[in-house]
Design a protein around this motif. Structure first.
Motif, short mmCIF file in Angstrom:
data_model
loop_
_atom_site.label_atom_id
_atom_site.label_comp_id
_atom_site.label_asym_id
_atom_site.label_seq_id
_atom_site.Cartn_x
_atom_site.Cartn_y
_atom_site.Cartn_z
N VAL A 138 4.56 49.33 28.31
CA VAL A 138 4.54 50.76 27.65
C VAL A 138 2.77 50.97 27.62
O VAL A 138 2.09 50.08 27.27
N TYR B 181 10.18 38.72 36.90
CA TYR B 181 10.44 38.36 35.32
C TYR B 181 9.77 36.96 35.35
O TYR B 181 9.38 36.50 34.20
N TYR C 227 13.40 56.75 28.49
CA TYR C 227 12.56 56.32 27.38
C TYR C 227 11.37 55.87 28.09
O TYR C 227 11.02 56.31 29.06
N ASN D 105 6.43 41.39 29.89
CA ASN D 105 7.02 42.36 30.65
C ASN D 105 6.56 43.68 30.04
O ASN D 105 6.04 44.54 31.07
N TYR E 189 19.25 43.94 29.77
CA TYR E 189 18.22 43.25 29.84
C TYR E 189 18.30 41.58 29.72
O TYR E 189 17.32 40.89 29.84
N ASN F 57 3.56 50.46 33.32
CA ASN F 57 4.83 51.02 33.92
C ASN F 57 4.60 51.97 35.13
O ASN F 57 5.13 51.97 36.22
N PHE G 257 13.17 54.63 38.40
CA PHE G 257 12.94 53.45 37.61
C PHE G 257 14.20 53.19 37.01
O PHE G 257 14.77 53.79 36.10
N LEU H 244 16.72 39.14 32.20
CA LEU H 244 15.25 39.51 32.32
C LEU H 244 14.53 38.33 31.18
O LEU H 244 13.53 37.66 31.45
N PHE I 55 11.31 47.08 40.23
CA PHE I 55 12.09 46.52 39.27
C PHE I 55 13.84 46.83 39.65
O PHE I 55 14.44 45.92 39.38
C1 PHB Z 1 10.03 48.39 29.90
O1 PHB Z 1 11.10 49.04 29.06
O2 PHB Z 1 8.77 48.57 29.97
C2 PHB Z 1 10.48 47.54 31.19
C3 PHB Z 1 11.54 47.24 31.28
C4 PHB Z 1 12.37 46.54 32.20
C5 PHB Z 1 11.42 46.40 33.52
C6 PHB Z 1 10.35 47.26 33.39
C7 PHB Z 1 9.84 47.76 32.37
O3 PHB Z 1 11.94 45.83 34.49
#
Ligand code: PHB
Length: 403
Positions: A142, A317, A187, A139, A55, A161, A239, A58, A268
């Motif tokens: 959760v 992002y 996760y 971002n 990530y 999410n 996802f 991001l 995403f």
């Molecule tokens: C998340 O872990 O909540 C998450 C991570 C990356 C994304 C979207 C959600 O693009």
């Protein structure tokens, strides 16, 4: 709250600097860091973001967006200069609390902007609830953070999410894709995204024939792709995000599935990944609260300015970072830089109508954006808007009680 002398209020600072003149040298040296802070009178803004790992990009896009929004308004918050702090959270949940405390306890930030990964967010949330520090989430979607565990000092500038995937089922069914395999990282974000997909797809009459998952941030997809080929569903929904998402689309194509089984996803999947995925991303359909090609003056102006400033194209992002910055600017302006005036600060943030590149949005009671979700298709390396998949979609906010 606003009437007490919190360690961060300007009046407390004054008291500290005056009393410093009266104390002996020994005590004074103990107080020095605090006095230095007090005298600078800068707003302390901390980024807790991933700067390494799947990530990493991001995190960079979010920081760029925040800085851009604040710079556009003169580079200050409520008339005060800013001092910036940064912690790389590595998208590592086990270090979430420790990393948040680096900013909150050690650096004494006034606001913590973070993060991307849902598991890490739970660590930040614990620290935010215990310390009362202002947390703007740029971002991580959760669910509990803006549901049962919602907090007065925690605001999300992004999504839950399940918001994008709540709009995914219907357009799939409208195209006759009646049986789908779901695949994700195992996760919180993947589980939450599945919640939205399951609800929307089954409600529209679809059948989920199999749920597949790999642990985060694993990118060994081969065995599961072989399984998908054998199952022959009408579509695959997923996802994934960041570097792992690009790898997934490439592996999907390399396994010969690209032209056989349409790939759909929480949007995403195709954010910041299109250059890396190349032809493998063409035709991928997704739902998200943003699309590059949104044909509005606001989006065009944002995209041009961002590209000029950072020599790269913005993605969702960057937009979420930008809106986090906009929230902070609006809140700080309303309290004229006195971020210790929490009641007024939170009220201002709650009532801001954010003029975002994604379209205007407002904050729900549980502090999560109420926003349009777009249906998008990747065409020639761009996320092109096909239509609005859901108008002013709010998360349920179930179980949130804010007094
Ligand atoms: C998340 O872990 O909540 C998450 C991570 C990356 C994304 C979207 C959600 O693009």
């Amino acid at each position: 709250m606003s009437s007490t002398l919190s360690p961060r209020s300007p009046s407390r600072r004054l008291v500290l600097s005056r009393s410093a003149a009266l104390v002996g040298a020994g005590t004074a040296s103990l107080l020095l860091p605090q006095i230095a802070r007090a005298q600078s009178n800068k707003v302390r803004v901390g980024f807790m973001l991933p700067y390494t790992g799947t990530y990493a990009q991001l995190g960079v896009a979010i920081e760029n967006g925040v800085r851009m929004a604040i710079a556009e308004k003169g580079g200050k918050l409520g008339g005060r200069e800013i001092e910036w702090f940064k912690v790389d959270d590595e998208s590592e949940p086990s270090k979430g609390v420790e990393n948040a405390n680096k900013l909150v306890q050690r650096d004494k930030v006034d606001v913590l902007i973070g993060t991307v990964h849902s598991g890490v967010q739970m660590g930040i949330h614990k620290v935010a609830r215990e310390s009362g520090v202002l947390n703007i989430i740029p971002n991580a979607g959760v669910l509990p953070v803006t549901r049962a565990l919602c907090a007065a000092n925690v605001f999300r500038a992004s999504f839950t999410n399940s918001q994008p995937t709540l709009a995914l089922g219907k357009p799939m069914m409208e195209r006759g894709l009646k049986k789908a395999v779901w695949i994700t990282w195992k996760y919180a974000a993947g589980d939450d995204a599945f919640e939205g997909f399951k609800e929307s797809y089954t409600k529209a009459g679809g059948t989920i024939v199999k749920e597949l998952a790999v642990p985060f941030p694993n990118v060994e997809f081969q065995a599961l792709l072989t399984e998908i080929a054998a199952l022959k569903p009408d579509a695959v929904a997923c996802f994934f995000a960041g570097g792992g998402a690009a790898k997934f689309m490439k592996d999907y194509a390399a396994a010969g599935l690209h032209d056989k089984i349409p790939l759909w996803g929480s949007g995403f999947l195709t954010e910041g990944t299109l250059d890396a995925a190349g032809a493998a991303a063409e035709g991928v359909m997704s739902t998200l609260h943003y699309a590059d090609s949104l044909d509005t003056p606001r989006n065009k102006q944002f995209r041009t300015a961002y590209a000029q400033q950072f020599k790269m194209q913005p993605d969702v992002y960057a937009v979420q970072g930008y809106d986090s910055g906009q929230l902070l600017v609006a809140g700080a302006a309303a309290v004229k830089g006195d971020l210790a005036n929490k009641a007024a600060l939170y009220k201002a943030i709650e009532s801001t109508v954010v003029d975002s590149p994604r379209g205007k949005w407002t904050m729900s009671k549980a502090h999560n954006p109420i926003q349009d979700i777009y249906l998008r298709k990747v065409e020639k390396g761009d996320n092109v808007v096909v239509g609005v998949a859901a108008k002013a979609l709010a998360d349920s906010g179930a179980g949130c009680k804010l007094t």
